[in-house]
Design a protein around this motif. Sequence first.
Motif, PDB file in Angstrom:
ATOM      1  N   ASP A   6       1.638   8.240   5.320  1.00 38.41           N
ATOM      2  CA  ASP A   6       1.826   7.276   6.484  1.00 38.41           C
ATOM      3  C   ASP A   6       3.230   7.138   6.612  1.00 38.41           C
ATOM      4  N   PRO A   7       3.985   7.687   7.574  1.00 39.60           N
ATOM      5  CA  PRO A   7       5.340   7.238   7.623  1.00 39.60           C
ATOM      6  C   PRO A   7       5.613   5.849   8.270  1.00 39.60           C
ATOM      7  N   SER A   8       4.812   5.054   8.426  1.00 39.41           N
ATOM      8  CA  SER A   8       5.024   3.683   9.056  1.00 39.41           C
ATOM      9  C   SER A   8       5.114   2.626   7.800  1.00 39.41           C
ATOM     10  N   GLU A   9       4.449   3.081   6.812  1.00 41.79           N
ATOM     11  CA  GLU A   9       4.561   2.218   5.732  1.00 41.79           C
ATOM     12  C   GLU A   9       5.853   2.215   4.749  1.00 41.79           C
ATOM     13  N   ASP A  10       6.395   1.164   4.460  1.00 39.27           N
ATOM     14  CA  ASP A  10       7.697   1.283   3.639  1.00 39.27           C
ATOM     15  C   ASP A  10       7.326   0.487   2.400  1.00 39.27           C
ATOM     16  N   GLU A  11       6.187  -0.188   2.243  1.00 42.02           N
ATOM     17  CA  GLU A  11       5.780  -0.998   1.039  1.00 42.02           C
ATOM     18  C   GLU A  11       4.588  -1.296   0.943  1.00 42.02           C
ATOM     19  N   GLN A  12       4.071  -1.380  -0.379  1.00 42.07           N
ATOM     20  CA  GLN A  12       2.637  -1.811  -0.756  1.00 42.07           C
ATOM     21  C   GLN A  12       2.807  -2.985  -1.751  1.00 42.07           C
ATOM     22  N   ILE A  13       1.851  -3.656  -1.519  1.00 43.78           N
ATOM     23  CA  ILE A  13       1.607  -4.825  -2.169  1.00 43.78           C
ATOM     24  C   ILE A  13       0.200  -4.996  -2.872  1.00 43.78           C
ATOM     25  N   ARG A  14       0.269  -5.227  -4.357  1.00 47.85           N
ATOM     26  CA  ARG A  14      -1.095  -5.266  -4.766  1.00 47.85           C
ATOM     27  C   ARG A  14      -1.210  -6.612  -5.775  1.00 47.85           C
ATOM     28  N   GLU A  15      -2.148  -7.228  -5.623  1.00 49.74           N
ATOM     29  CA  GLU A  15      -2.459  -8.199  -6.637  1.00 49.74           C
ATOM     30  C   GLU A  15      -3.345  -7.959  -7.778  1.00 49.74           C
ATOM     31  N   ILE A  21       1.870  -9.107  -9.584  1.00 46.70           N
ATOM     32  CA  ILE A  21       2.084  -8.379  -8.309  1.00 46.70           C
ATOM     33  C   ILE A  21       3.106  -7.145  -8.451  1.00 46.70           C
ATOM     34  N   GLU A  22       2.148  -6.069  -8.003  1.00 47.35           N
ATOM     35  CA  GLU A  22       2.839  -4.795  -7.970  1.00 47.35           C
ATOM     36  C   GLU A  22       3.541  -4.451  -6.534  1.00 47.35           C
ATOM     37  N   VAL A  23       4.547  -3.951  -6.430  1.00 46.45           N
ATOM     38  CA  VAL A  23       5.225  -3.630  -5.286  1.00 46.45           C
ATOM     39  C   VAL A  23       5.756  -2.394  -5.170  1.00 46.45           C
ATOM     40  N   TYR A  34       7.345  -4.865 -10.775  1.00 46.97           N
ATOM     41  CA  TYR A  34       6.170  -5.717 -11.156  1.00 46.97           C
ATOM     42  C   TYR A  34       6.823  -7.169 -11.144  1.00 46.97           C
ATOM     43  N   TYR A  35       6.085  -8.130 -10.684  1.00 50.80           N
ATOM     44  CA  TYR A  35       6.384  -9.389 -10.594  1.00 50.80           C
ATOM     45  C   TYR A  35       5.499 -10.574 -11.354  1.00 50.80           C
ATOM     46  N   PHE A  36       5.945 -11.361 -11.851  1.00 47.15           N
ATOM     47  CA  PHE A  36       5.056 -12.329 -12.860  1.00 47.15           C
ATOM     48  C   PHE A  36       5.296 -13.818 -12.258  1.00 47.15           C
ATOM     49  N   LEU A  37       4.557 -14.595 -12.365  1.00 49.02           N
ATOM     50  CA  LEU A  37       4.752 -15.982 -12.098  1.00 49.02           C
ATOM     51  C   LEU A  37       6.132 -16.269 -12.607  1.00 49.02           C
ATOM     52  N   GLY A  38       6.874 -17.059 -11.875  1.00 42.99           N
ATOM     53  CA  GLY A  38       8.212 -17.531 -12.058  1.00 42.99           C
ATOM     54  C   GLY A  38       8.940 -16.674 -11.327  1.00 42.99           C
ATOM     55  N   ASP A  39       8.632 -15.297 -11.077  1.00 44.28           N
ATOM     56  CA  ASP A  39       9.602 -14.504 -10.333  1.00 44.28           C
ATOM     57  C   ASP A  39       9.523 -14.550  -8.702  1.00 44.28           C
ATOM     58  N   GLU A  40      10.596 -13.993  -8.123  1.00 43.97           N
ATOM     59  CA  GLU A  40      10.661 -14.138  -6.565  1.00 43.97           C
ATOM     60  C   GLU A  40      10.362 -12.512  -6.297  1.00 43.97           C
ATOM     61  N   VAL A  41       9.467 -12.380  -5.268  1.00 47.12           N
ATOM     62  CA  VAL A  41       9.163 -11.276  -4.674  1.00 47.12           C
ATOM     63  C   VAL A  41      10.001 -10.701  -3.616  1.00 47.12           C
ATOM     64  N   VAL A  42      10.482  -9.582  -3.573  1.00 45.34           N
ATOM     65  CA  VAL A  42      11.494  -9.383  -2.527  1.00 45.34           C
ATOM     66  C   VAL A  42      10.785  -8.341  -1.556  1.00 45.34           C
ATOM     67  N   LEU A  43      10.523  -8.591  -0.505  1.00 50.25           N
ATOM     68  CA  LEU A  43      10.026  -7.554   0.570  1.00 50.25           C
ATOM     69  C   LEU A  43      11.045  -7.150   1.552  1.00 50.25           C
ATOM     70  N   GLU A  44      11.586  -6.101   1.172  1.00 54.06           N
ATOM     71  CA  GLU A  44      12.457  -5.387   1.832  1.00 54.06           C
ATOM     72  C   GLU A  44      12.435  -5.179   3.217  1.00 54.06           C
ATOM     73  N   LEU A  50       9.545 -14.326  -1.288  1.00 49.73           N
ATOM     74  CA  LEU A  50       8.550 -15.583  -1.952  1.00 49.73           C
ATOM     75  C   LEU A  50       8.395 -15.531  -3.360  1.00 49.73           C
ATOM     76  N   PRO A  51       8.017 -16.699  -3.700  1.00 52.91           N
ATOM     77  CA  PRO A  51       7.576 -16.750  -5.328  1.00 52.91           C
ATOM     78  C   PRO A  51       6.219 -16.431  -5.289  1.00 52.91           C
ATOM     79  N   VAL A  52       6.049 -15.727  -6.632  1.00 57.77           N
ATOM     80  CA  VAL A  52       4.843 -15.123  -7.036  1.00 57.77           C
ATOM     81  C   VAL A  52       3.874 -16.357  -6.981  1.00 57.77           C
ATOM     82  N   GLU A  53       4.320 -17.466  -7.483  1.00 53.51           N
ATOM     83  CA  GLU A  53       3.165 -18.584  -7.397  1.00 53.51           C
ATOM     84  C   GLU A  53       2.737 -18.884  -5.981  1.00 53.51           C
TER      85      GLU A  53
END
Length: 76
Positions: A6-15, A21-23, A34-44, A50-53
């Motif tokens: 799928d060429p339209s997808e650039d990122e996938q996010i999983r809880e 959080i897996e990106v 991988y991102y954990f509580l206290g981390d900031e998830v970057v969505l390029e 946004l923060p994981v919390e």
Amino acid sequence: MVCDDDPSEDEQIRESPILIIEVQRRSASWQSSYYFLGDEVVLESVNASLPVEAIYERVKNDDVLAWLEQQQAEGA
């Protein structure tokens, strides 16, 4: 789940029920970050972060409650 077809997808996010959080990013050959509580998830792909919390804001399990209590204790 890999979306190389799928060429339209650039990122996938999983809880996860274990508060991870897996990106996966096309730009990183779909390698997981991988991102954990206290981390900031970057969505390029949308130039945002946004923060994981915030993702787990309405989850009220033992892990989240313990983390929130710890944050309150450290802030006091």
